[in-house]
Design a protein around this motif. Structure first.
Motif, PDB file in Angstrom:
ATOM      1  N   SER A  57       4.828   0.454  -0.846  1.00 36.50           N
ATOM      2  CA  SER A  57       4.984  -0.842  -1.520  1.00 36.50           C
ATOM      3  C   SER A  57       4.724  -1.964  -0.536  1.00 36.50           C
ATOM      4  CB  SER A  57       6.403  -0.981  -2.072  1.00 36.50           C
ATOM      5  OG  SER A  57       6.678   0.049  -2.974  1.00 36.50           O
ATOM      6  N   PRO A  58       4.121  -3.065  -0.999  1.00 39.35           N
ATOM      7  CA  PRO A  58       3.917  -4.208  -0.103  1.00 39.35           C
ATOM      8  C   PRO A  58       5.266  -4.784   0.341  1.00 39.35           C
ATOM      9  CG  PRO A  58       2.904  -4.594  -2.260  1.00 39.35           C
ATOM     10  CD  PRO A  58       3.605  -3.280  -2.322  1.00 39.35           C
ATOM     11  N   SER A  64      -0.539  -9.453   2.984  1.00 37.72           N
ATOM     12  CA  SER A  64      -1.148  -8.137   2.844  1.00 37.72           C
ATOM     13  C   SER A  64      -2.649  -8.244   3.052  1.00 37.72           C
ATOM     14  CB  SER A  64      -0.839  -7.574   1.459  1.00 37.72           C
ATOM     15  OG  SER A  64      -1.503  -6.343   1.292  1.00 37.72           O
ATOM     16  N   PRO A  67      -4.481  -3.203  -0.459  1.00 38.93           N
ATOM     17  CA  PRO A  67      -3.602  -2.060  -0.682  1.00 38.93           C
ATOM     18  C   PRO A  67      -3.572  -1.140   0.542  1.00 38.93           C
ATOM     19  CG  PRO A  67      -5.642  -1.811  -1.914  1.00 38.93           C
ATOM     20  CD  PRO A  67      -5.667  -3.183  -1.294  1.00 38.93           C
ATOM     21  N   TYR A  68      -2.476  -0.414   0.667  1.00 46.03           N
ATOM     22  CA  TYR A  68      -2.346   0.528   1.782  1.00 46.03           C
ATOM     23  C   TYR A  68      -3.480   1.547   1.676  1.00 46.03           C
ATOM     24  CZ  TYR A  68       0.000   3.251   5.377  1.00 46.03           C
ATOM     25  OH  TYR A  68       0.303   3.900   6.550  1.00 46.03           O
TER      26      TYR A  68
END
Length: 159
Positions: A57-58, A64, A67-68
């Motif tokens: 999760s951020p 950020s 996305p990861y």
């Protein structure tokens, strides 16, 4: 045979399982390098991770960069691998049936060449080499790329 390696600075995980000398599972991944090795079928403890049940999760308030890059955090899977393969965790929550790692006696072994020097001779050679090297020094890299001595410990003259 089992292999397990985690590196928290780079968030890298690698583990492998051999059965009767044959590699049956090997996984190596990091958020920067992606999946560098993925051999064999995922083990049962991995399946929830690949199914998206442990998505990263951020962090609120942190900018950020998208996305990861992996479907889960490697170190989270690494802790699950530790528990599944070895029966304990290092940084995760301890379960009641986890092995108490501090209660495990680890034996050390020294392999020597029977025709080579004895342990005493090797220790004497190491001590002689340390004496020739002089006192230990601590150096640090300066901004210009040169080395500077941080301090010298006069009492630390042998290894």
């Amino acid at each position: 045979m089992l292999l397990h390696a985690m590196h928290s600075v780079s968030d890298t995980l690698a583990f492998a399982v051999w059965k009767q000398g044959e590699l049956v599972r090997s996984l190596s991944l990091s958020p920067h390098g992606g999946i560098t090795e993925n051999i064999g079928e995922p083990l049962p403890f991995e399946k929830p991770f690949w199914a998206g049940e442990h998505a990263v999760s951020p962090v609120p308030g942190k900018l950020s960069k998208g996305p990861y890059p992996l479907p889960f955090h490697p170190l989270t899977l690494g802790e699950a691998a530790l528990r599944a393969l070895f029966g304990f965790v290092v940084e995760g929550r301890h379960a009641p049936d986890d092995v108490d790692g501090s209660a495990i006696t680890i034996h050390g072994f020294v392999l020597t060449d029977p025709s080579g020097p004895t342990i005493e001779q090797r220790r004497a050679a190491r001590a002689a080499a340390a004496t020739l090297m002089g006192p230990r020094r601590s150096l640090y890299l300066q901004p210009d790329g040169s080395w500077a001595e941080a301090f010298t410990s006069p009492e630390a003259t042998t290894a």
